[in-house]
Every structure is written in C-alpha cells, then in structure tokens.
Design an enzyme around this catalytic site. Structure first.
Site, short mmCIF file in Angstrom:
data_model
loop_
_atom_site.label_atom_id
_atom_site.label_comp_id
_atom_site.label_asym_id
_atom_site.label_seq_id
_atom_site.Cartn_x
_atom_site.Cartn_y
_atom_site.Cartn_z
N LYS A 1 47.16 51.67 50.97
CA LYS A 1 48.03 52.34 50.12
C LYS A 1 49.36 52.57 50.98
O LYS A 1 49.38 53.40 52.05
CB LYS A 1 47.51 53.79 49.80
CG LYS A 1 48.51 54.41 49.04
CD LYS A 1 48.04 56.01 48.44
CE LYS A 1 48.86 56.71 49.57
NZ LYS A 1 50.33 56.77 49.52
N GLU B 1 44.69 58.60 63.07
CA GLU B 1 45.85 58.65 63.91
C GLU B 1 47.04 59.78 63.32
O GLU B 1 47.63 59.37 62.36
CB GLU B 1 46.93 57.30 64.00
CG GLU B 1 45.97 56.07 64.64
CD GLU B 1 45.73 56.52 66.20
OE1 GLU B 1 46.40 56.79 66.76
OE2 GLU B 1 44.72 55.69 66.64
N CYS C 1 55.14 59.81 65.95
CA CYS C 1 54.37 60.80 66.42
C CYS C 1 54.12 60.74 67.83
O CYS C 1 53.68 61.63 68.46
CB CYS C 1 52.88 59.77 65.97
SG CYS C 1 52.80 58.16 66.43
#
Ligand code: NAD
Length: 502
Positions: free
Chosen positions: A192, A267, A302
């Site tokens: 996805k 993550e 991130c």
C-alpha cells in the site's frame, strides 16, 4: 503568476492509477477514487482507486495463493537473483522518469535525486544488495546436546504474505527497503503506497512486472489509511506487517497484530539530536544540521536532526551558520533544477507545523529567523520558510515532539554529561549526530546515546547498514542482513542417525 505543475503530468501522458491484483490492473470494486492535490500548487494532480475491504481481501488472497501454491517461495536461488538484479537495472534505466513522477507526487524537487538517500540509485542498490542474500539464506548444523545421535539443522524460510505500508516522503528508498528483502526471502506482498505518493510507486511496480516477478507475488492497493490501510493490517491472512510511517499508526498496527500474532516491523518517527562540541567544525555543523531540516524534504524526514544541542562556547557561531542556510534555501517549482526544497505535503501538515512554530514562541523560545509563509506565486502551495529557534528548553513541545517540517530547535549545553542527558531525554531514538574532532569523545558519546544510528561529523543511509529506532522510533531494522532475516522464519529439523530414541 501562479505556479503550475499540471503540464508535466500532461507531457508524461500519465494515466490515473489502478489496483494490481493477481497480475491484473483494475479499478476499485466500488469505483471510489482519491484525488491527490499537488502540495506546491494545490492542483488536482491524480486520481487513484480507494481499495475497500473487498479489494484488499482479493489482493491478500492473491498473495496467499502465490505463496501457498506458487513458485516464488521455492524457485531456485539463481532465478530470484536474476529477477532482483533485473529490477535494479530497470530502476536505473528509468531514473529520470521516476524522479519526475516523485515531483508530481510529493513536490520533492528533482535536485533531491542528487542526494543518495533520495535517489533512484539507492533503490537500485538496495535490490542488488538483497539479491546477494538469496543464495546465502542458509541455516546451521548443530550437534546433539544430550540423548541419542541425531542431526539437527536450521532452515530459513520466507515468512509468508507481507503487508507493506509506505509513507509518502521517500518512495524510492522505502519501496526498496521493504520489497527487496521481502522478495529476496521468497515472500509475497500486498503493497500500500501512501495516498500522497502513488504515481512513483505504481511505476516501480510496473518495473517489477517487467523484470519477471510472477503474477500474484506483488499486489498493490491504493487509498488512504481508512479504509485501505486498516483493511490490510487487520486481514487474518497477512503473516507480517512491514510499516514505515507515524508513531500513532505504528501503535495501531501493534495492537491489530495481536489477534493473529502477525510479525511486525516498524520504522517510525524521531526527534533526533545533533550534538555540537567546540572542537568540531562548528560552521559545518550549523549548515549541515539546518540543511537536514530544510534541503530536499523540508524537514519531512524521519532522521532529520531537528534538535541541535550546542555547547555554550560555540552557540552563537552555530546559530550564524544555521541562519545562513535557513535564509538562503530556495523553494518553488520542483521541476526547476535550482529549487532545493519542497512544500509540506498537505494542508493538515502545514497547519500542524505553523502550530508548533506558534507554540515555540508562546513557550518562550527565540525565533531567530523564518517560520512565515512565502507569498506571490508560492501562496497556493504548502510552503513555510525554515524556522530557527534559539534558547530552547528541552522540555518545550518544539524540542520533544516530531514536527516533520522545516524547524530547528537549538538547546545550549555545558558539558558531556549534560549533552547525553538532553540527547536521551526524548521518547524517540532513531538517529543522532555528533560533531567533534576528538575521536575518543566521539566514541564515548556514540556509546552513550540511545539511538539506532549515530553519525559522527556526517550521516548516511545505505542499503547494507541496519537502520531503525530505539524506544518509540520503531521495531526492528531495515538494511543489511538483519532486514533480510526479518522476512524469514527459522525452522529446526531433527533427524535421528540411529534407532535410539532421541
Ligand atoms: P502516516 O503514518 O500518516 O502514513 C503512513 C502510511 O500509513 C500511509 O500509507 C497511510 O495511508 C497509512 N495509514 C494511515 N492510517 C492507517 C491505518 N489506520 N492503518 C493502516 N495504514 C494506515 O505517515 P506519513 O505522514 O505518510 O509519514 C510521516 C511519518 O513517517 C513520520 O512520522 C516519519 O517520521 C515517518 N517516517 C519514518 C521513516 C523511518 O524509516 N523511520 C521514514 C520515513 C517516514
């Protein structure tokens, strides 16, 4: 004049998206679609099917069949290696097109392709790296501990059907970090992409097909978290969920995994510190740290070092260098080679970032520069000028929470112990940067920081290096052998070598 990117979509003759189920591209059963608006211009730039529960079920069943009855999990190693290397070649051959699709997806400028972690090269290298593990997926042969003579061995087998859920910010790297080890291990996948970055991912999936991935081994469902993501992570026939995204969704995945005991790799976010000592190249530290929250992804990364812990002796020098970068970063048309940074991905994220900037000022931090929105042709986009905050207390929201935008919070410290305490005073533990030219201090500090990756005078994400988070930044690692093994189960096989009962 108003900025527009629509002509690039027309020039590329792009079709709207489709779902891929069992090798066949098709719309959602309900006909529902998601309209993606470009973050730099607010133009409607793409329509993608919203896969509902029935579509997701069909995709998972296709992956299940391909795993239970298909050839991929058992195909000889040489064939899997050949296909993964072909994917790497096709990614490189189509790099220019992919970079353009990414600019249409998330407004990340073409120039970001020059940064390794943002390049198509990192995706190709990751497929090549994991192709290398396919024929090394061996186990061990172990001696009897007690009892009769027997042969004991361990085998590595693919974990099964993997649900891979991606964020929008670095589609090349993140697509490869999940698909390459999963396919190398012999798993089948339902992928996805983020609803904010589907064009580039769908094109990479076409390249997988071209490389020879059999039908049903990789299936794709597009759409937002609700309903598409939810239907996928809760599906009983999914064996493992591999997710990159926000901590809130990560928590949801852990809870949802309990019923069928799915394997989970996460993550998640970060609030990574850069710790700057007087014995370093302070100007370089200031420019690099501000660059990490402004250049390329505009801080929507991130690993961005969004907290700078700076020794009091070099505090002003650091601020000067950081401000120089903050004030000079260029924004605008992502297809313009001179543009260095991106808009925020959507209006919700724009509001969130502006909210943190107000909170910083309200809580008493000093806004050195930026934090406002550009006008003129950029007014329709989600742009924010980089905000540099000085005199930040580590307890403030701008020092504790992941902002995911162009905001750097600078906190002063006096000695190593204080720097360690401040650096570790966060719920996250993804990355950390150290700026010092004293090797013993560098290693002393690196050992004390609770973070998955510590960069000393620099930072890099590479295919063979384990990457991931301590604390609430995630579960498991991506990159290298450990991520390949995370897509396998370990089986023990026992064979008695005599009639003696073991
Ligand atoms: P997000 O969590 O909002 O979305 C990530 C993906 O999850 C998207 O595909 C989304 O559609 C899907 N999703 C949303 N709700 C879901 C649900 N209930 N069930 C299943 N799927 C759902 O994150 P984002 O805004 O796309 O990305 C930003 C976040 O990702 C930041 O927190 C960032 O730190 C993190 N991130 C981490 C890494 C890393 O390697 N650690 C890399 C990139 C981004």
């Amino acid at each position: 004049m108003t900025l527009t990117v629509r002509s690039h979509r027309e020039a590329a003759a792009l079709k709207d998206g489709l779902l891929l189920i069992d090798g066949r591209w098709r719309p959602a059963e309900s006909g529902a679609t998601w309209t993606h608006h470009h973050p730099a211009t607010a133009e409607a730039i793409g329509e993608f099917p919203v896969a509902g529960a029935a579509d997701v079920d069909a995709a998972v069943r296709a992956a299940r069949r391909a795993f239970d009855e298909g050839t991929w999990p058992h195909v000889r190693a040489g064939e899997r290696v050949r296909v993964l290397r072909a994917v790497a070649d096709l990614l490189r051959d189509n790099a220019d097109e992919l970079r353009g699709l990414q600019a249409l997806d998330n407004g990340v400028p073409l120039s970001f392709g020059g940064v390794y972690a943002g390049s198509v090269d990192v995706a190709a290298d990751t497929f090549e790296h994991h192709a290398g593990w396919v024929d090394k997926a061996g186990g061990e042969t172990l001696p009897p501990y007690q009892g009769g003579d027997h042969l004991a061995m361990t085998l590595r087998e693919p974990v099964g059907v993997v649900a891979a859920v991606l964020p929008w910010n670095a589609p090349f790297l993140l697509f490869a970090q999940k698909l390459a080890p999963a396919l190398a291990a012999g798993c089948t996948v339902v992928l996805k992409p983020s609803e904010y970055a589907s064009f580039s991912v769908l094109r990479m999936v076409e390249l997988l097909q071209e490389a020879g991935i059999p039908d049903g081994v990789v299936n794709v469902v597009t759409g937002p978290g609700d309903p598409t993501g939810e239907a996928l992570i809760t599906h009983a026939q999914v064996d493992k969920v591999s997710f990159t995204g926000s901590r809130d969704v990560g928590r949801r995945i852990v809870r949802a995994s309990a019923d069928t005991m799915k394997r989970v790799s996460l993550e998640l976010g970060g609030k990574s510190p850069a710790v700057v000592f007087p014995d370093s190249d302070v100007a370089l530290a200031g420019m690099t740290t501000m660059g990490m929250v402004t250049l390329g992804l505009s801080g929507q990364a991130c690993v961005a070092h969004s907290r700078a812990l700076v020794h009091r002796d070099v505090y002003d020098e650091f601020l000067g260098a950081a401000q120089m970068i903050a004030d000079s970063v260029t924004y605008g048309d992502p297809f313009d080679a001179s543009v260095q940074s991106s808009p925020l991905i959507n209006a919700r994220q724009l509001e969130r970032v502006l909210g943190y900037i107000s909170a910083g000022t309200d809580q008493g931090a000093r806004l050195v520069t930026g934090g406002n929105r550009p006008d003129g042709e950029l007014a329709a986009g989600n742009f924010v000028r980089p905000a540099l905050f000085a005199d930040v207390d580590n307890s403030m929201a701008i020092a504790q929470e992941e902002i995911f935008g162009p905001v750097l919070s600078v906190v002063p410290f006096s000695d190593e112990d204080e720097a360690v305490r401040l650096a570790n005073d966060t719920e996250y533990g993804l990355g950390a940067g150290l700026y010092t030219n004293d090797a013993r201090r560098a290693f002393r500090m690196a050992k004390r920081l609770r973070a998955g990756t510590v960069g000393i005078n620099g930072f890099q994400v590479e295919p063979h290096l384990p990457f991931g988070g301590y604390k609430q930044s995630g579960l498991g690692r991506e990159g290298g052998r450990s991520s390949f093994e995370a897509y396998t189960e370990l089986k023990t096989v026992l064979l008695p070598l005599s009639d003696e009962v073991i």
